[in-house]
Design a protein around this motif. Structure first.
Motif, PDB file in Angstrom:
ATOM      1  N   ARG A 317     -81.312  59.139 -61.419  1.00 23.44           N
ATOM      2  CA  ARG A 317     -82.593  58.461 -61.628  1.00 23.44           C
ATOM      3  C   ARG A 317     -83.380  59.136 -62.757  1.00 23.44           C
ATOM      4  N   PRO A 318     -84.227  58.347 -63.449  1.00 18.69           N
ATOM      5  CA  PRO A 318     -85.026  58.930 -64.543  1.00 18.69           C
ATOM      6  C   PRO A 318     -85.821  60.161 -64.107  1.00 18.69           C
ATOM      7  N   SER A 405     -86.262  61.013 -70.034  1.00 19.96           N
ATOM      8  CA  SER A 405     -86.070  60.201 -68.835  1.00 19.96           C
ATOM      9  C   SER A 405     -86.234  58.711 -69.135  1.00 19.96           C
ATOM     10  N   ARG A 406     -86.892  58.396 -70.256  1.00 16.69           N
ATOM     11  CA  ARG A 406     -87.105  56.988 -70.603  1.00 16.69           C
ATOM     12  C   ARG A 406     -86.022  56.415 -71.492  1.00 16.69           C
ATOM     13  N   LEU A 407     -85.026  57.240 -71.840  1.00  9.31           N
ATOM     14  CA  LEU A 407     -83.949  56.736 -72.699  1.00  9.31           C
ATOM     15  C   LEU A 407     -83.229  55.583 -72.004  1.00  9.31           C
TER      16      LEU A 407
ATOM     17  N   ARG B  76     -85.554  50.257 -63.098  1.00  8.47           N
ATOM     18  CA  ARG B  76     -84.610  51.275 -63.582  1.00  8.47           C
ATOM     19  C   ARG B  76     -84.069  52.157 -62.461  1.00  8.47           C
ATOM     20  N   GLY B  77     -84.958  52.572 -61.577  1.00  3.65           N
ATOM     21  CA  GLY B  77     -84.555  53.475 -60.502  1.00  3.65           C
ATOM     22  C   GLY B  77     -83.543  52.823 -59.571  1.00  3.65           C
ATOM     23  N   ALA B  80     -80.250  52.529 -61.190  1.00  6.07           N
ATOM     24  CA  ALA B  80     -79.563  53.823 -61.150  1.00  6.07           C
ATOM     25  C   ALA B  80     -78.890  54.014 -59.791  1.00  6.07           C
ATOM     26  N   ASP B  81     -79.597  53.646 -58.720  1.00  2.00           N
ATOM     27  CA  ASP B  81     -79.020  53.777 -57.379  1.00  2.00           C
ATOM     28  C   ASP B  81     -77.791  52.876 -57.226  1.00  2.00           C
ATOM     29  N   ARG B  83     -75.776  51.870 -59.600  1.00  2.00           N
ATOM     30  CA  ARG B  83     -74.662  52.476 -60.352  1.00  2.00           C
ATOM     31  C   ARG B  83     -74.093  53.661 -59.586  1.00  2.00           C
ATOM     32  N   VAL B 112     -75.119  63.908 -56.474  1.00  2.00           N
ATOM     33  CA  VAL B 112     -76.330  63.075 -56.532  1.00  2.00           C
ATOM     34  C   VAL B 112     -76.364  62.144 -55.317  1.00  2.00           C
TER      35      VAL B 112
END
Lengths: 416, 235
Positions: A317-318, A405-407, B76-77, B80-81, B83, B112
């Motif tokens: 996560r970012p 983190s924003r990439l 985004r978060g 990510a989870d 993925r 992770v």
């Protein structure tokens, strides 16, 4: 909550990863470490030197007469004459002054007076003292250049400052006349022989203070068994407020007990100024450091854009990326702090017996300092330097960490 | 019902003054357990589609459903989870973390995910043996050959048993022997564990192993056919 738990669970791994990342570019890390260590050294070393200087000024200032605290008649500060006197300490007050934390005390008669020789006369503050008690307090004049010291409270001789003796054109063995007002506002005077000439810590003191035996001055003014001032010292002038209430209680409501900060606000302000100066100095040093720190992290992020994209693609996560970059910064800051503190200790240790500044002694004496500077290293200064470096360092690292983190993973992965 | 459903996906990129079409109204369904390859010339949209499927990039329009859940508009978060839990990636350029050993690279995703250390250790050593790298657990990427690194990347992608593995030109930097071994490994994982594979490739060797071949040109799907895949070589 779950995210915090995940972050905490991953913390050891992030710290390991951050540590290894730090050493990918040895040279850059070492240069930045050196800069942080030097900055921290400068913060601690210079603050210790400055604090030592101020401490010496305060100590000298307090030794000149005030002590760490004084007892007076409540009206003495407004009207410092023999009218506002009190009985020499006895009973409960004497018991309190004779035990710790009080390390030394002296009762004295302090009155405005005129000293006249056959050629001139000068207004002075005449101090009737018990030399043994004053010696324990450290408040006798610094250096006797001629004659002898007072031999006891009954000594009727007078000790003058070198500068005052020159102005009066008198010398050891000659007679002068001491004049003051007694409690009935009548002039009381007597002849006294100059038994000693002293060199004061400050030239101004030499002209201002003349010393004679306490009992003889009491007899001159007709105030036997009474004094105008009792000065005392504790173990540390900074901690005086901790034990002063006990003395106040013992002295009772009829006497005023004041700490040196009230008696000499200038000296107190010097200490306050020193704390402020130390913080400002540390912030300025940090500001210079922060440019290097941010640049290092920006470069580290830039060089590892692809890798940061990869770990995002793998599901980090970012927020964890941000934490990873902050960990790298934290390592750098902690290492720099450790090195800087060690360097400061290593350079201050050889100076523990003082740094000889006699080449600039004249200037220092004007500032109420001696010719030897004793650096004063305080844990609070080391803690403040550490807090400034870590706290503001992490704050400065937030920007590159946030950018990392924003990439966007797809853009980062496409970077060569 | 298909495991992955893409509907009318469009994506354009700006290159200077020019707008380039990455995806042009692409719709595709992928069932669970499929072994599919995306083929086509450079710039045909294979990687763009792969990135969209993996939640690495968002389409300008259209929808992607993964296991019945819209993923094209996830924050985004959450992407990510997704993925982390559901998707394994194999990239063309190995993409290992250079400061971590082969075992640590493989354990990274599990770490992770919160897999306990002992379990991570056991699974990473087992998968390293499965990809033929049992002796290289503590070696870091710079000390490994391209083929070895790619096998570590594959091991990392499959160690936590994702539902979907996305591979972008997985054999591009491998010699013929390594490429064949890698494809055989993919095929075994697909058959034995039911992992869905979607690969973007130019490589005919990869295409030959796939059971379904989707051809793309100019951001569009121009052919979609089922074929008889090559059998894996006997070990």
């Amino acid at each position: 909550m779950m995210r915090i738990a995940t972050s905490l669970r991953l913390l050891p791994s992030l710290l390991t990863l951050a540590w290894r990342n730090l050493w990918r570019n040895h040279r850059r890390t070492l240069v930045m470490l050196s800069a942080i260590a030097l900055g921290v050294w400068a913060m601690i070393f210079m603050t210790a030197m400055m604090r030592g200087m101020i401490d010496q000024m305060v100590q000298n200032g307090l030794a000149t007469l005030p002590g760490h605290a004084q007892i007076h008649h409540p009206d003495f500060v407004r009207d410092p004459s023999v009218v506002n006197r009190f009985a020499e300490p006895g009973g409960e007050l004497l018991a309190a002054l004779e035990q710790p934390p009080v390390t030394a005390w002296a009762a004295r008669l302090r009155v405005p007076a005129v000293v006249a020789s056959e050629y001139a006369s000068r207004g002075v503050t005449l101090l009737g003292v018990d030399p043994a008690a004053e010696a324990a307090l450290g408040s006798l004049p610094g250096e006797l250049v001629a004659g002898r010291a007072l031999q006891g409270p009954a000594d009727a001789g007078v000790v003058l400052g070198e500068s005052l003796a020159q102005r009066l054109e008198t010398a050891v063995g000659r007679r002068v006349v001491l004049m003051s007002q007694d409690p009935d506002n009548d002039v009381a005077d007597r002849g006294a022989r100059v038994v000693g000439i002293y060199r004061g810590r400050l030239e101004g003191d030499e002209e201002r203070f003349a010393y004679t035996g306490r009992d003889s001055l009491q007899a001159l003014l007709g105030v036997e068994g009474e004094v105008t001032e009792a000065a005392m010292n504790g173990p540390d002038y900074r901690r005086v407020v901790a034990w002063l209430p006990d003395i106040r209680r013992a002295a009772g409501a009829s006497l005023s007990v004041q700490p040196w900060q009230t008696l000499n606000p200038f000296l107190a302000s010097m200490l306050g100024l020193q704390d402020g100066y130390a913080l400002v100095f540390m912030l300025v040093v940090f500001l210079v450091l922060s440019f290097g720190l941010v640049n290092t992290l920006v470069m580290a992020v830039f060089e590892r854009t692809r890798e940061l994209g990869l770990i995002q693609a793998l599901g980090m996560r970012p927020g964890l990326i941000l934490l990873l970059i902050l960990m790298e910064s934290l390592w750098l800051l902690l290492l720099g702090l450790a090195l800087g503190n060690a360097l400061a200790l290593a350079t201050l240790w050889p100076l523990r017996d003082g740094l000889d500044l006699s080449a600039v002694a004249a200037g220092l004496e004007m500032m109420a300092m001696g010719t030897t500077l004793y650096p004063l290293l305080e844990l609070s200064d080391m803690a403040m330097a550490s807090a400034v470096v870590v706290g503001l360092g992490l704050l400065a690292s937030l920007l590159p960490a946030w950018r990392a983190s924003r990439l966007a993973p797809v853009v980062a992965l496409a970077r060569d | 019902m298909s495991d992955i459903r893409c509907r009318e996906l469009c994506k354009t990129f700006r290159q200077g003054e020019e707008r380039i079409t990455g995806l042009d109204r692409v719709s595709i369904d992928i069932d669970s357990g499929e072994f599919l390859c995306l083929s086509g010339p450079s710039g045909s949209g294979k990687t763009t589609l792969l990135n969209a499927l993996g939640g690495l990039d968002r389409p300008d329009s259209g929808s992607i459903t993964f296991g019945g859940r819209r993923i094209d508009c996830l924050p985004r978060g959450e992407l990510a989870d997704l993925r982390l839990r559901e998707i394994g990636f194999v990239f063309q350029a190995y993409n290992l973390v250079p400061v971590l050993s082969a075992r640590e690279n493989i354990e990274f995703v599990m770490q992770v995910q919160g897999v306990p250390a002992a379990e991570r250790h056991r699974r990473s050593l087992a998968i390293l043996a499965e990809v033929g790298l049992e002796g290289l657990a503590d070696r870091r990427p710079p000390a490994m050959s391209g083929g070895q690194q790619q096998r570590v990347a594959v091991a990392r992608a499959i160690v936590s048993r994702p539902r979907l593995v996305l591979a972008d030109e997985p054999t591009a930097n491998l010699d013929s022997h390594s490429a064949t071994r890698l494809m055989a490994l993919f095929q075994t994982l697909n058959r034995e564990h039911g992992v869905t594979f979607v690969m973007a490739t130019h490589d005919p060797r990869v295409m030959a192993f796939a059971a379904r071949r989707v051809s793309m040109e100019d951001g569009r799907i121009v052919a979609d056919r089922v074929q008889e895949p090559c059998a894996p070589e006997p070990a």
